[in-house]
Write a protein that holds these residues in place. Sequence first.
Motif, PDB file in Angstrom:
ATOM      1  N   THR A  81       0.775  -1.283  -0.086  1.00 44.12           N
ATOM      2  CA  THR A  81       0.056  -0.055   0.082  1.00 44.12           C
ATOM      3  C   THR A  81       0.894   1.451  -0.001  1.00 44.12           C
ATOM      4  OG1 THR A  81      -0.218   0.154   2.522  1.00 44.12           O
ATOM      5  CG2 THR A  81      -1.730  -1.343   1.478  1.00 44.12           C
ATOM      6  N   GLN A  82       2.080   1.165  -0.100  1.00 42.13           N
ATOM      7  CA  GLN A  82       3.101   2.377  -0.201  1.00 42.13           C
ATOM      8  C   GLN A  82       2.363   3.256  -1.292  1.00 42.13           C
ATOM      9  OE1 GLN A  82       5.763   2.792   1.818  1.00 42.13           O
ATOM     10  NE2 GLN A  82       6.300   4.926   0.989  1.00 42.13           N
ATOM     11  N   ASP A  83       2.220   4.534  -1.068  1.00 35.19           N
ATOM     12  CA  ASP A  83       1.853   5.481  -1.965  1.00 35.19           C
ATOM     13  C   ASP A  83       0.343   5.478  -2.583  1.00 35.19           C
ATOM     14  OD1 ASP A  83       4.565   6.040  -2.172  1.00 35.19           O
ATOM     15  OD2 ASP A  83       4.938   4.780  -3.933  1.00 35.19           O
ATOM     16  N   TYR A  84      -0.293   4.436  -2.011  1.00 32.94           N
ATOM     17  CA  TYR A  84      -1.705   3.933  -2.354  1.00 32.94           C
ATOM     18  C   TYR A  84      -2.835   4.847  -1.597  1.00 32.94           C
ATOM     19  CZ  TYR A  84      -5.785   1.171  -1.836  1.00 32.94           C
ATOM     20  OH  TYR A  84      -7.235   0.450  -1.737  1.00 32.94           O
ATOM     21  N   PRO A  85      -3.782   5.244  -2.117  1.00 29.28           N
ATOM     22  CA  PRO A  85      -4.103   5.188  -3.509  1.00 29.28           C
ATOM     23  C   PRO A  85      -3.724   6.623  -4.253  1.00 29.28           C
ATOM     24  CG  PRO A  85      -6.073   6.098  -2.281  1.00 29.28           C
ATOM     25  CD  PRO A  85      -4.965   5.667  -1.180  1.00 29.28           C
ATOM     26  N   ARG A  86      -3.161   7.387  -3.522  1.00 33.04           N
ATOM     27  CA  ARG A  86      -2.943   8.821  -4.200  1.00 33.04           C
ATOM     28  C   ARG A  86      -1.942   8.792  -5.460  1.00 33.04           C
ATOM     29  NH1 ARG A  86       0.470  13.829  -1.200  1.00 33.04           N
ATOM     30  NH2 ARG A  86       0.560  15.241  -2.783  1.00 33.04           N
ATOM     31  N   ALA A  87      -0.899   8.203  -5.345  1.00 33.74           N
ATOM     32  CA  ALA A  87      -0.083   7.827  -6.543  1.00 33.74           C
ATOM     33  C   ALA A  87      -0.772   7.288  -7.768  1.00 33.74           C
ATOM     34  CB  ALA A  87       1.138   6.770  -6.365  1.00 33.74           C
ATOM     35  N   ASP A  88      -1.685   6.123  -7.466  1.00 34.42           N
ATOM     36  CA  ASP A  88      -2.434   5.585  -8.650  1.00 34.42           C
ATOM     37  C   ASP A  88      -3.488   6.749  -9.346  1.00 34.42           C
ATOM     38  OD1 ASP A  88      -1.821   3.889  -6.455  1.00 34.42           O
ATOM     39  OD2 ASP A  88      -2.561   2.268  -7.220  1.00 34.42           O
ATOM     40  N   ARG A  89      -4.234   7.233  -8.460  1.00 37.62           N
ATOM     41  CA  ARG A  89      -5.242   7.948  -9.039  1.00 37.62           C
ATOM     42  C   ARG A  89      -4.489   9.355  -9.912  1.00 37.62           C
ATOM     43  NH1 ARG A  89      -9.544   7.085  -3.874  1.00 37.62           N
ATOM     44  NH2 ARG A  89      -9.188   4.943  -3.987  1.00 37.62           N
ATOM     45  N   GLY A 242       6.698   5.662  -8.059  1.00 38.01           N
ATOM     46  CA  GLY A 242       5.431   5.894  -7.511  1.00 38.01           C
ATOM     47  C   GLY A 242       5.461   7.225  -6.666  1.00 38.01           C
ATOM     48  N   ASP A 243       6.454   7.659  -6.149  1.00 31.66           N
ATOM     49  CA  ASP A 243       6.574   9.060  -5.481  1.00 31.66           C
ATOM     50  C   ASP A 243       6.181   9.875  -6.602  1.00 31.66           C
ATOM     51  OD1 ASP A 243       6.549   8.047  -2.987  1.00 31.66           O
ATOM     52  OD2 ASP A 243       8.458   9.175  -2.528  1.00 31.66           O
ATOM     53  N   SER A 244       6.925   9.694  -7.832  1.00 32.89           N
ATOM     54  CA  SER A 244       7.011  11.041  -8.754  1.00 32.89           C
ATOM     55  C   SER A 244       5.229  11.030  -9.089  1.00 32.89           C
ATOM     56  CB  SER A 244       7.533  10.403  -9.943  1.00 32.89           C
ATOM     57  OG  SER A 244       7.078   9.476 -10.756  1.00 32.89           O
ATOM     58  N   TRP A 245       4.619  10.196  -9.185  1.00 34.62           N
ATOM     59  CA  TRP A 245       3.071  10.103  -9.304  1.00 34.62           C
ATOM     60  C   TRP A 245       2.334  10.962  -7.951  1.00 34.62           C
ATOM     61  CZ3 TRP A 245       2.561   4.278 -10.882  1.00 34.62           C
ATOM     62  CH2 TRP A 245       3.201   4.043 -11.957  1.00 34.62           C
ATOM     63  N   GLU A 246       2.663  10.101  -6.969  1.00 35.81           N
ATOM     64  CA  GLU A 246       1.948  10.448  -5.779  1.00 35.81           C
ATOM     65  C   GLU A 246       2.303  12.358  -5.637  1.00 35.81           C
ATOM     66  OE1 GLU A 246       2.345   9.521  -1.038  1.00 35.81           O
ATOM     67  OE2 GLU A 246       3.930   8.898  -2.445  1.00 35.81           O
ATOM     68  N   TYR A 247       3.413  12.617  -5.716  1.00 33.77           N
ATOM     69  CA  TYR A 247       3.504  14.232  -5.554  1.00 33.77           C
ATOM     70  C   TYR A 247       3.550  15.130  -6.684  1.00 33.77           C
ATOM     71  CZ  TYR A 247       4.882  12.392  -0.951  1.00 33.77           C
ATOM     72  OH  TYR A 247       4.526  11.861   0.331  1.00 33.77           O
ATOM     73  N   ALA A 248       3.105  14.534  -7.682  1.00 38.85           N
ATOM     74  CA  ALA A 248       3.106  15.428  -8.947  1.00 38.85           C
ATOM     75  C   ALA A 248       2.262  16.714  -8.760  1.00 38.85           C
ATOM     76  CB  ALA A 248       2.398  14.504 -10.011  1.00 38.85           C
ATOM     77  N   ASP A 249       1.429  16.853  -7.830  1.00 39.27           N
ATOM     78  CA  ASP A 249       0.621  17.985  -7.544  1.00 39.27           C
ATOM     79  C   ASP A 249       1.296  18.882  -6.396  1.00 39.27           C
ATOM     80  OD1 ASP A 249       0.075  16.327  -5.513  1.00 39.27           O
ATOM     81  OD2 ASP A 249      -2.119  16.926  -5.602  1.00 39.27           O
ATOM     82  N   ASP A 250       2.315  18.406  -6.005  1.00 44.15           N
ATOM     83  CA  ASP A 250       3.251  19.154  -4.802  1.00 44.15           C
ATOM     84  C   ASP A 250       4.394  19.840  -5.220  1.00 44.15           C
ATOM     85  OD1 ASP A 250       4.613  19.858  -2.402  1.00 44.15           O
ATOM     86  OD2 ASP A 250       4.325  18.212  -1.636  1.00 44.15           O
TER      87      ASP A 250
END
Length: 275
Positions: A81-89, A242-250
């Motif tokens: 569940t690392q980065d989930y579900p923020r990275a996926d979405r 996964g982090d590059s997706w998760e924090y794309a809005d940061d």
Amino acid sequence: MLGKSTWAICGAAVLLSSLSAFQLEFREYPAIEYNNFPLPSDAKQPAEFAFGRLMYPPSPGARFDRSYGVGGWTHGMSSWTQDYPRADRHFLSALRRLSRIDARSVEQPINLDDGDDVYNWPWLYAVRPGEWQLTDAQAAKLRDYLLRGGFFMADDFWGTREWRVFYASMSKVFPDREIVNLENDNPIFHTIYDLEERYRVPGAWSLYGQPYQDDGDTPYWRGIYDDKGRLMVAIVQNCDLGDSWEYADDPSYPERYSALGIRIGVNYVVYGMTH
């Protein structure tokens, strides 16, 4: 090229449509970073592509496993569940914006122990597989799934120690197949974007220290082929897509990492759905 890819993806969706009645419904689990993450307004809307997130049992001593009690990792709060579900979405939002793929706005957690359900989802992603420990039955199921045409992407594991853990399970999946380095001219790097100039994509944690974990200072792009030359396993080691997706809005996370991480993901989805 995008148009051809889209047609191929649509064809795959038609092929799988006869199985849709047997697919498990969308489900959410508590995660080690996020709980009660807001659902997109169109979460229940059917689509032709779903992002499959692989659920797996953790290896002994897994740093990110917090699952306890009956069922353990099958109820969330584990390494998968690392980065989930923020990275996926976030990634799915980008995939819909950057391509013509009719992607569902939410991910699908997939447990290899759930009967034949995995065969309904042709694209699988696993995060932190340097902390997994597949059972013999799970390894056999994943092998059969891949040889039937499925695609598997492994991401976010670092250094020699986690490679050994990853390889211990991957070698049970394919004891007779070699893991090879992917060269720059590999088709997976040219399905949508030309990605010959790749670089290490660190996680958000790198903002406060070194840009890699353990001794994983060199990024590797690896894979496993089937007998027909189709890449069926794509391995991204010493990077944290996964982090590059998760924090794309940061705004504090460097845009260049999200830009590359998202493009790699888009290429891997299109390759997996068209080969």
